[in-house]
Enzyme design. Structure first.
Site, mmCIF file in Angstrom:
data_model
loop_
_atom_site.group_PDB
_atom_site.id
_atom_site.type_symbol
_atom_site.label_atom_id
_atom_site.label_comp_id
_atom_site.label_asym_id
_atom_site.label_seq_id
_atom_site.Cartn_x
_atom_site.Cartn_y
_atom_site.Cartn_z
ATOM 1 N N ASP A 199 -11.200 7.500 -4.130
ATOM 2 C CA ASP A 199 -11.949 7.317 -2.894
ATOM 3 C C ASP A 199 -12.576 5.926 -2.905
ATOM 4 O O ASP A 199 -13.131 5.511 -3.916
ATOM 5 C CB ASP A 199 -13.044 8.385 -2.795
ATOM 6 C CG ASP A 199 -13.590 8.583 -1.402
ATOM 7 O OD1 ASP A 199 -13.817 7.575 -0.707
ATOM 8 O OD2 ASP A 199 -13.811 9.743 -1.004
ATOM 9 N N ARG A 201 -14.603 4.978 -0.147
ATOM 10 C CA ARG A 201 -15.694 4.978 0.821
ATOM 11 C C ARG A 201 -17.010 4.656 0.108
ATOM 12 O O ARG A 201 -17.332 5.248 -0.916
ATOM 13 C CB ARG A 201 -15.796 6.343 1.523
ATOM 14 C CG ARG A 201 -14.684 6.600 2.495
ATOM 15 C CD ARG A 201 -14.715 8.025 3.009
ATOM 16 N NE ARG A 201 -14.397 8.989 1.964
ATOM 17 C CZ ARG A 201 -14.267 10.296 2.165
ATOM 18 N NH1 ARG A 201 -14.460 10.792 3.374
ATOM 19 N NH2 ARG A 201 -13.949 11.101 1.180
#
Length: 304
Positions: A199, A201
């Site tokens: 990930d 983000r």
């Protein structure tokens, strides 16, 4: 900020099935809803961003310069310029009900922070839970607004966990073409194999729009993500209830995703109790032949 009428298929279906009842104010007889929306583009004041990241402004400037392959030389040559427009997507805020009630902790607030998924949100791909979770959040926002509260959906442009759509589709191909086919057991490993990380983000600035709106308490948070929950509460916003996606809304091919996420610690609630290592190993996704057609897997362990 602008007020518009939205027309969403799942909302119309909810009206037809009696889950939503038109009131003529928030929800029309046609199944359309009245919503206020605002668009936000990121603008960074570099000294403050550096303070929040716990580094010097010089380190921040050098890091951005390197990560953007030198696209912005003024980061280094013009330390007097304190404002930077980062090359990242913005966001849209959708509000059902009266926006003026949002800062009032005694008035119910329902909220979802949603990250863009073009394949599911727009085109209805069933390999993930993105669109059904989004439309479920909208339904809950409408209900909250009808009870006198407000519902907020913040829609971020963070396609593919901010890895981008090309990388996401490479991950999908890896999942579907790996030996043994798509499986919950290898769900996260496939992303790491392609992208090197699970990930990308960055959640530190994610809660900012909530503070722009004056949010101090969220009564119903429509999310299973601990990353989002922890980022929000760490900024002082209280979250009362965390709402998981109803099991009946999870598409067939998304059983791989939801099983992997719950097993690895996503906040599951009562609906997903019992997902253990045995369940993880047996949950597999739809298989495709090389002609691109879905194969008939009635006798496999695909959860339906």
């Amino acid at each position: 900020m602008s007020t518009v009428v939205t027309s969403i298929r799942e909302t119309r279906e909810a009206v037809a099935k009696g889950r939503l009842v038109p009131d003529g104010k928030i929800l029309l007889e046609s199944g359309q809803s009245i919503v206020s929306k605002a668009a936000i583009e990121p603008v960074w004041y570099l000294p403050e961003i550096a303070r929040r990241f716990g580094c010097t402004e010089t380190v921040l400037r050098q890091s951005i310069f390197r990560m953007t392959n030198g696209m912005y030389p003024e980061l280094i040559t013009r330390p007097d310029i304190k404002i930077f427009l980062p090359p990242i997507g913005g966001l849209t805020i959708y509000i059902w009900g009266d926006p003026d009630t949002i800062p009032d902790e005694d008035i119910e607030l329902t909220c979802r922070v949603h990250d863009e998924c073009n394949g599911s949100d727009v085109f209805g791909s069933d390999i993930c839970t993105c669109r059904p979770y989004l439309t479920h959040a909208i339904e809950e926002c409408i209900k909250t607004a009808q009870r006198g509260g407000a519902g907020v959906v913040i829609y971020y442009r963070k396609e593919g966990r901010s890895l981008g759509e090309v990388t996401k589709y490479l991950v999908y191909n890896t999942r579907k073409r790996q030996e043994g086919g798509d499986s919950a057991e290898n769900y996260f490993a496939c992303t790491e194999k392609v992208a090197g990380v699970q990930d990308t983000r960055f959640q530190a600035l994610m809660p900012d729009p909530l503070h722009f709106l004056g949010v101090t308490k969220i009564h119903n948070f429509i999310s299973m993500s601990d990353m989002k929950y922890n980022a929000i509460v760490s900024t002082g916003i209280e979250i009362m209830n965390r709402i998981e996606i109803p099991k009946e809304l999870v598409p067939d091919d998304a059983q791989v995703e939801i099983t992997a996420k719950v097993f690895h610690g996503y906040n599951a609630g009562k609906a997903y109790q019992g997902i253990d290592e045995k369940e993880l190993k047996k949950t597999v996704g739809r298989e495709y032949g090389y002609d691109g057609k879905a194969e008939d897997k009635k006798d496999t362990n695909v959860i339906e």
